[in-house]
Design a protein around this motif. Structure first.
Motif, PDB file in Angstrom:
ATOM      1  N   LEU A 217       0.813  -1.199   0.054  1.00 15.63           N
ATOM      2  CA  LEU A 217      -0.034  -0.053  -0.053  1.00 15.63           C
ATOM      3  C   LEU A 217       1.004   1.263   0.027  1.00 15.63           C
ATOM      4  O   LEU A 217       0.587   2.206  -0.771  1.00 15.63           O
ATOM      5  N   MET A 220       2.218   1.719  -3.433  1.00 13.60           N
ATOM      6  CA  MET A 220       1.260   2.262  -4.297  1.00 13.60           C
ATOM      7  C   MET A 220       0.981   3.735  -4.160  1.00 13.60           C
ATOM      8  O   MET A 220       0.817   4.451  -5.007  1.00 13.60           O
ATOM      9  N   ALA A 221       0.882   4.028  -2.699  1.00  9.01           N
ATOM     10  CA  ALA A 221       0.756   5.571  -2.468  1.00  9.01           C
ATOM     11  C   ALA A 221       1.778   6.269  -3.199  1.00  9.01           C
ATOM     12  O   ALA A 221       1.557   7.377  -3.436  1.00  9.01           O
ATOM     13  N   THR A 388       6.831  -1.017 -10.285  1.00  4.20           N
ATOM     14  CA  THR A 388       5.233  -0.997 -10.637  1.00  4.20           C
ATOM     15  C   THR A 388       4.719  -2.403 -10.957  1.00  4.20           C
ATOM     16  O   THR A 388       3.636  -2.742 -10.746  1.00  4.20           O
ATOM     17  N   GLU A 427       1.712   5.203   9.207  1.00  2.62           N
ATOM     18  CA  GLU A 427       1.407   6.578   8.722  1.00  2.62           C
ATOM     19  C   GLU A 427       1.460   7.289  10.155  1.00  2.62           C
ATOM     20  O   GLU A 427       1.965   8.673  10.025  1.00  2.62           O
ATOM     21  N   ASN A 428       1.231   6.995  11.279  1.00  3.36           N
ATOM     22  CA  ASN A 428       1.166   7.775  12.598  1.00  3.36           C
ATOM     23  C   ASN A 428       2.426   7.478  13.291  1.00  3.36           C
ATOM     24  O   ASN A 428       2.110   7.492  14.607  1.00  3.36           O
TER      25      ASN A 428
ATOM     26  N   MET B   1      -3.046   8.893   5.767  1.00  2.00           N
ATOM     27  CA  MET B   1      -3.761   9.815   6.697  1.00  2.00           C
ATOM     28  C   MET B   1      -2.943   9.907   8.206  1.00  2.00           C
ATOM     29  O   MET B   1      -2.968   8.815   8.774  1.00  2.00           O
ATOM     30  N   ARG B   2      -2.890  11.214   8.656  1.00  2.00           N
ATOM     31  CA  ARG B   2      -2.370  11.300   9.900  1.00  2.00           C
ATOM     32  C   ARG B   2      -3.347  11.927  10.894  1.00  2.00           C
ATOM     33  O   ARG B   2      -3.903  12.963  10.426  1.00  2.00           O
ATOM     34  N   VAL B   3      -3.556  11.492  12.026  1.00  2.00           N
ATOM     35  CA  VAL B   3      -4.380  11.958  12.915  1.00  2.00           C
ATOM     36  C   VAL B   3      -3.377  12.725  14.025  1.00  2.00           C
ATOM     37  O   VAL B   3      -2.334  12.104  14.005  1.00  2.00           O
ATOM     38  N   ALA B  69      -1.381  13.032   4.636  1.00  2.00           N
ATOM     39  CA  ALA B  69       0.155  12.995   4.344  1.00  2.00           C
ATOM     40  C   ALA B  69       0.135  13.400   2.818  1.00  2.00           C
ATOM     41  O   ALA B  69      -0.813  13.511   2.178  1.00  2.00           O
ATOM     42  N   TRP B  71       0.957  12.035   0.101  1.00  2.00           N
ATOM     43  CA  TRP B  71       0.427  11.163  -0.761  1.00  2.00           C
ATOM     44  C   TRP B  71      -1.132  11.595  -0.826  1.00  2.00           C
ATOM     45  O   TRP B  71      -1.654  11.324  -1.984  1.00  2.00           O
ATOM     46  N   ARG B  76      -4.088  10.759  -7.788  1.00  2.00           N
ATOM     47  CA  ARG B  76      -3.773   9.625  -8.189  1.00  2.00           C
ATOM     48  C   ARG B  76      -3.228   8.723  -7.192  1.00  2.00           C
ATOM     49  O   ARG B  76      -3.404   7.332  -7.449  1.00  2.00           O
ATOM     50  N   ALA B  77      -2.574   9.152  -6.072  1.00  2.00           N
ATOM     51  CA  ALA B  77      -1.963   8.153  -5.166  1.00  2.00           C
ATOM     52  C   ALA B  77      -3.103   7.654  -4.316  1.00  2.00           C
ATOM     53  O   ALA B  77      -3.256   6.449  -3.886  1.00  2.00           O
ATOM     54  N   ALA B  80      -4.649   4.867  -6.070  1.00  2.00           N
ATOM     55  CA  ALA B  80      -4.022   3.873  -5.961  1.00  2.00           C
ATOM     56  C   ALA B  80      -4.270   2.915  -4.816  1.00  2.00           C
ATOM     57  O   ALA B  80      -4.394   1.841  -4.730  1.00  2.00           O
ATOM     58  N   VAL B  81      -4.268   3.894  -3.704  1.00  2.00           N
ATOM     59  CA  VAL B  81      -4.500   3.066  -2.389  1.00  2.00           C
ATOM     60  C   VAL B  81      -5.821   2.598  -2.122  1.00  2.00           C
ATOM     61  O   VAL B  81      -5.810   1.257  -1.967  1.00  2.00           O
ATOM     62  N   THR B  84      -6.192  -0.536  -4.407  1.00  2.00           N
ATOM     63  CA  THR B  84      -5.599  -1.658  -3.856  1.00  2.00           C
ATOM     64  C   THR B  84      -6.618  -2.321  -2.815  1.00  2.00           C
ATOM     65  O   THR B  84      -6.902  -3.565  -2.822  1.00  2.00           O
ATOM     66  N   LEU B 114      -3.218   0.616 -12.176  1.00  2.00           N
ATOM     67  CA  LEU B 114      -3.008   1.898 -10.949  1.00  2.00           C
ATOM     68  C   LEU B 114      -1.467   2.187 -10.941  1.00  2.00           C
ATOM     69  O   LEU B 114      -1.175   3.289 -10.612  1.00  2.00           O
ATOM     70  N   THR B 115      -0.548   1.369 -11.319  1.00  2.00           N
ATOM     71  CA  THR B 115       0.819   1.557 -11.288  1.00  2.00           C
ATOM     72  C   THR B 115       1.335   1.925 -12.711  1.00  2.00           C
ATOM     73  O   THR B 115       2.508   2.296 -13.056  1.00  2.00           O
TER      74      THR B 115
END
Lengths: 510, 155
Positions: A217, A220-221, A388, A427-428, B1-3, B69, B71, B76-77, B80-81, B84, B114-115
């Motif tokens: 993931l 991909m991001a 990719t 991410e966190n 995503m950041r909290v 974040a 991305w 596009r990102a 992709a996420v 997926t 996606l890629t």
């Protein structure tokens, strides 16, 4: 026949050898690809080991992990992206050598000292494990409770950047471990009527999700960009090995000792060993100013440490059933599936299998030298495969691997949920490793905790009554209180410390 | 995503309360004062402790509650996420019905799209990868990959 002769017979069979060599190649390839860790390589092998006898199954995991930890150094040196977290400590240093055109020297040293470190850790494993197993036979639920808690404590606090977030990760793991029927009261918990959840969360798809799917993931991001390599030609990595050992034997021995010690602690593994060894090398160096400019000293010490930690992490895993790191956490799952239940009785009832594992350790570390050489030579080719293409295919393997763990879609669901969870955690800045150890150690921690509470009738002081339990308990509490003590200390010497920190930052950037 | 730390802490405290409350419904081991509820309750206490610490630590920083974040700012990102994740979900639903081979080829094609792998590269790759996995897992390792509508492959 003595157990050792039986073990030799178990190991030196063509199918075992084929399994080991293919696991080695797989480990080298996965380790050499940035972002794919040694743990992930081991997790992806698990579905294949379901179909094998115990010795080749465990042998594959041992070999794959040893190869992947070494191979993680390759992209670290060539691309400045550590292949596995255990290589992260000296990635900048190795990359600086590559920029000076010395990639083969850096990688040659990595290969040599990885193999030697692995053999050192194995020697300690062979000598220490049976003795510890005899002591462990006398352990009661109190000692096991403290061992389990010590493991979890090390995983959270040693080398952690954010201990609170490490704790969050650990509690997620412990919560996951409490799902299902597998608790001392045998009451279904958090199953919400699902029959799949009665058996608890299957650990293997959870692992594949947390490590592999979350990485897919992430790639991909980022749109899976290609890697660019600086040094185009590669010399002979074997050159100058004799001189390396003569020059750096102190760093090597110190690295081996640090790595073995940290690896043998339950809950802390090769990653932490490498960081501590790098810091020690710098501290005791006569030329600390050369660190960060492409200097071998730190690389030698930390690469010696990470591979020896890998072997010694098996000590708590085999003797107490408590994983030393995330890789042995997976291995423990496989040992149970194969009827080689870890614990002191394994040494009593199946000594031949234990010796076979030891023999495979030696073989794997010797095999590392020729195969590692080939990997260094081929590395540039591996790294030209576009991500990719790689990432979707890795996801396909994850799906099939997760399916194979239970032969039902339930495994894939667990994998997908944990993949997203792992992605969000990273991410966190919440580390994933404590969560894994929580899932593995959680049931054992609960069992011994409840048993001890019932035995002592709720008296917490009974947890310190027996001498070994008291020592383990004191060690655990000391690690808990350490950050508090450090903060108090820092509060007093804050200005001096801040100067030090900015100083090291500048050196690291150079 | 950041909290933000404070948001994460708040979420943990709410989860801890729910967890502790629900745990109290578990019965004890007959004749004992400890049972299935004790351990999850302690875990809930741990979550609550972490949550409160994060709220206290985060409160001073004045961080926004939710940070996207880098991305997550690029469509596009994001695509992709989410593609997926949805692809995995679709596989879980469709594979038992349609079968492993067609579903996996379709999933791989979506991921390659996606890629941004060109379709004439992607199609043979998806086919070869799927059939190779089929051969190894279904044929050699005897994993019962779902057949669905597909006939058994001739090996």
């Amino acid at each position: 026949m003595t157990p050792i002769e039986t073990a030799l017979g178990l190991v030196f069979q063509w199918d075992v050898m084929v399994a080991i060599v293919s696991a080695a190649l797989f480990g080298l390839a996965v380790g050499a690809i940035p972002g794919l860790t040694a743990t992930m390589a081991t997790a992806l092998l698990v579905p294949i080991t379901f179909f094998m006898a115990p010795v080749p199954a465990v042998g594959m995991m041992v070999t794959c992990a040893a190869m992947a930890i070494f191979a993680g150094d390759i992209p670290g040196a060539l691309l400045r992206i550590p292949g596995t977290p255990a290589s992260a400590a000296y990635t900048d240093e190795a990359y600086a050598m590559t920029r000076k055109g010395q990639a083969e020297l850096a990688l040659g040293a990595n290969l040599l000292f990885s193999a030697l470190g692995g053999l050192f850790g194995t020697a300690v494993l062979i000598l220490a494990a049976p003795t510890l197993a005899e002591i462990a036979l006398k352990f009661s639920s109190f000692e096991y409770f403290w061992m389990a808690l010590l493991g979890l404590t090390c995983a959270v606090f040693i080398g952690a950047r954010h201990p609170v977030k490490g704790l969050v990760s650990l509690f997620i793991g412990l919560f996951v471990a409490s799902i299902g029927l597998g608790n001392p009261a045998a009451v279904p918990r958090f199953t919400f009527g699902s029959t799949d959840l009665l058996a608890g969360i299957d650990f293997i798809p959870a692992m594949i999700g947390l490590f592999a799917v979350s990485e897919v993931l992430r790639a991909m991001a980022q749109g899976a960009p290609r890697w660019t390599i600086d040094q185009t030609s590669m010399g002979n990595p074997f050159r100058g090995w004799g001189r390396l050992v003569r020059t750096y034997w102190r760093q090597q021995i110190r690295g081996n000792l640090i790595g073995t010690g940290i690896g043998a602690l339950p809950g802390s593994g090769a990653d932490i060993g490498a960081w501590v060894a790098y810091a020690t090398a710098r501290k005791f160096s006569r030329t600390p100013e050369k660190f960060g400019t492409g200097h071998l000293e730190g690389i030698v010490e930390s690469t010696s440490a990470n591979n020896s930690a890998l072997s010694s992490a098996w000590i708590p895993a085999l003797v107490f059933g408590i994983p030393g790191d995330t890789i042995t956490a997976i291995v423990i799952g496989v040992l149970y599936v194969k009827g080689m239940n870890p614990g002191p009785t394994l040494f009593l009832f199946q000594p031949q299998n234990v010796y076979a594992v030891f023999l495979i350790f030696i073989a794997a570390n010797l095999l590392l030298i020729p195969l590692g050489w080939a990997a260094i030579k081929l590395a540039r080719r591996i790294l030209t495969v576009p991500r990719t293409i790689l990432m979707p295919i890795i996801l396909a393997f994850c799906i099939v691997g997760a399916f194979a763990s239970s032969n039902s879609s339930y495994g894939i669901i667990v994998m997908a949920v944990f993949g997203v969870l792992g992605f969000l955690m990273e991410e966190n800045d919440i580390p994933v490793a404590p969560c894994i150890l929580g899932i593995v150690i959680g049931p054992m921690l609960e069992k011994h905790f409840i048993t001890s509470m019932i035995k002592s009738d709720g008296d917490l002081l009974a947890f310190f009554d027996r001498p070994i339990a008291a020592a383990l308990g004191a060690a655990t509490l000391a690690i808990w209180l350490w950050p508090v003590a450090m903060r108090a200390w820092r509060g007093r010497s804050a200005p001096a410390h801040r100067n030090l920190e900015t100083g090291s930052q500048e050196e690291g950037d150079s | 995503m950041r909290v933000s730390d404070a948001t994460l802490g708040g979420g943990l405290v709410i989860f801890a309360i729910a967890l502790a409350g629900y745990s109290q419904t578990f019965p004890d081991i007959p004749g004992q004062s400890y049972g299935a509820a004790l351990f999850p309750t302690l875990v809930a206490l741990g979550f609550a402790g972490c949550g409160v610490t994060l709220i206290v630590q985060g409160a001073g920083h004045g961080e926004p509650l939710l940070v996207r974040a880098d991305w997550a700012r690029e469509p596009r990102a994001m695509l992709a996420v989410s593609g997926t994740v949805l692809g995995m979900a679709a596989y879980i639903v469709l594979a038992p019905e349609i079968g492993f081979v067609p579903t996996m080829v379709a999933l791989l094609m979506i991921l390659f799209a996606l890629t941004r792998v060109r379709w004439w590269v992607a199609l043979p790759l998806a086919l070869v990868a799927t059939l190779a996995i089929e051969k190894v897992f279904a044929d050699l390792l005897l994993v019962p990959l779902p057949l669905g509508l597909m006939p058994r492959l001739p090996w």
